[in-house]
Design an enzyme around this catalytic site. Sequence first.
Site, PDB file in Angstrom:
ATOM      1  N   MET A  14       0.842  -1.192   0.000  1.00  0.00           N
ATOM      2  CA  MET A  14       0.000   0.000   0.000  1.00  0.00           C
ATOM      3  C   MET A  14       0.882   1.249   0.000  1.00  0.00           C
ATOM      4  O   MET A  14       1.655   1.457   0.933  1.00  0.00           O
ATOM      5  CB  MET A  14      -0.906   0.013   1.236  1.00  0.00           C
ATOM      6  CG  MET A  14      -1.886  -1.139   1.302  1.00  0.00           C
ATOM      7  SD  MET A  14      -2.905  -1.089   2.803  1.00  0.00           S
ATOM      8  CE  MET A  14      -1.696  -1.579   4.039  1.00  0.00           C
TER       9      MET A  14
ATOM     10  N   GLY B 180       1.577   4.161   4.378  1.00  0.00           N
ATOM     11  CA  GLY B 180       2.433   3.307   3.563  1.00  0.00           C
ATOM     12  C   GLY B 180       2.821   2.036   4.282  1.00  0.00           C
ATOM     13  O   GLY B 180       3.450   2.092   5.325  1.00  0.00           O
ATOM     14  N   SER B 181       2.447   0.879   3.750  1.00  0.00           N
ATOM     15  CA  SER B 181       2.656  -0.362   4.477  1.00  0.00           C
ATOM     16  C   SER B 181       2.348  -1.548   3.568  1.00  0.00           C
ATOM     17  O   SER B 181       2.220  -1.399   2.364  1.00  0.00           O
ATOM     18  CB  SER B 181       1.756  -0.396   5.722  1.00  0.00           C
ATOM     19  OG  SER B 181       0.467   0.115   5.414  1.00  0.00           O
ATOM     20  N   ARG B 182       2.187  -2.727   4.173  1.00  0.00           N
ATOM     21  CA  ARG B 182       1.987  -3.944   3.395  1.00  0.00           C
ATOM     22  C   ARG B 182       1.111  -4.920   4.166  1.00  0.00           C
ATOM     23  O   ARG B 182       1.138  -4.957   5.402  1.00  0.00           O
ATOM     24  CB  ARG B 182       3.359  -4.553   3.113  1.00  0.00           C
ATOM     25  CG  ARG B 182       3.388  -6.003   2.660  1.00  0.00           C
ATOM     26  CD  ARG B 182       4.824  -6.397   2.379  1.00  0.00           C
ATOM     27  NE  ARG B 182       5.040  -7.834   2.464  1.00  0.00           N
ATOM     28  CZ  ARG B 182       6.224  -8.411   2.305  1.00  0.00           C
ATOM     29  NH1 ARG B 182       7.287  -7.673   2.061  1.00  0.00           N
ATOM     30  NH2 ARG B 182       6.343  -9.716   2.401  1.00  0.00           N
TER      31      ARG B 182
END
Length: 232
Positions: A111, A199-201
């Site tokens: 993301m 912002g990440s996953r």
Amino acid sequence: MAGETDSGRAAPGAVLARIASTIGIATEGVAMSLGLALFGIILIALGLNSIGAIIVILAIPVALFFRDPERFPARTENVVISGADGKVTDISDVSFPGSTGKPCRRVSVFMSPLNVHVNRAPVAGEVTMVEHTAGEFRAAFRDDASERNERNLIAMTDAAGRMFGMMQVAGYLARRIVCRLRARDRIQAGQRIGLIMFGSRVDHFFPPEYRVTVSLGDRVRAGESIIGAIEQ
């Protein structure tokens, strides 16, 4: 009445939730953007007009970051639904995180700060474990992010007893993972379960008998896109 104070007025949390639902922004975003706007207004009242105006304006992109649109999966039986908006960056066969060591398929979705960051349940069933692990804040798209970064593992089983997992992984900018689930919670496919900030996953784990229905580089949407399916 639940969610109200003794005086009959709605509790702050209930008010924020109501506002969030009305304007399509996550509760955390409403609280943060309102806080920024109020702080900016106070600075303006103190004569710091330029700084105050900048802070008030910043409240707008913050609110947009926490946008939370309605999502409705077209199908929920025998499928795995993406728990995150973003780009598919990894598809691999791995061992299920933790002590089970069971083989499974992993689909990772990265993301960016421009994506919707509200996470949703990939399947319907029961939560068996929620485990937070402290770690680093490296770039979330790195292969080792799920082993080294700050992360939160949600394990669940469906009605057939099959095991699934979803790992929220903090990235370089992310400093907070929100998970609204606890062990033994019942969940519905596509329901909101939390978010990761800035912002990440998200890694999805599902049984090997499911075929992966996406490819590397595909764009997916939380609560809508099917990333795995099994035909029965």
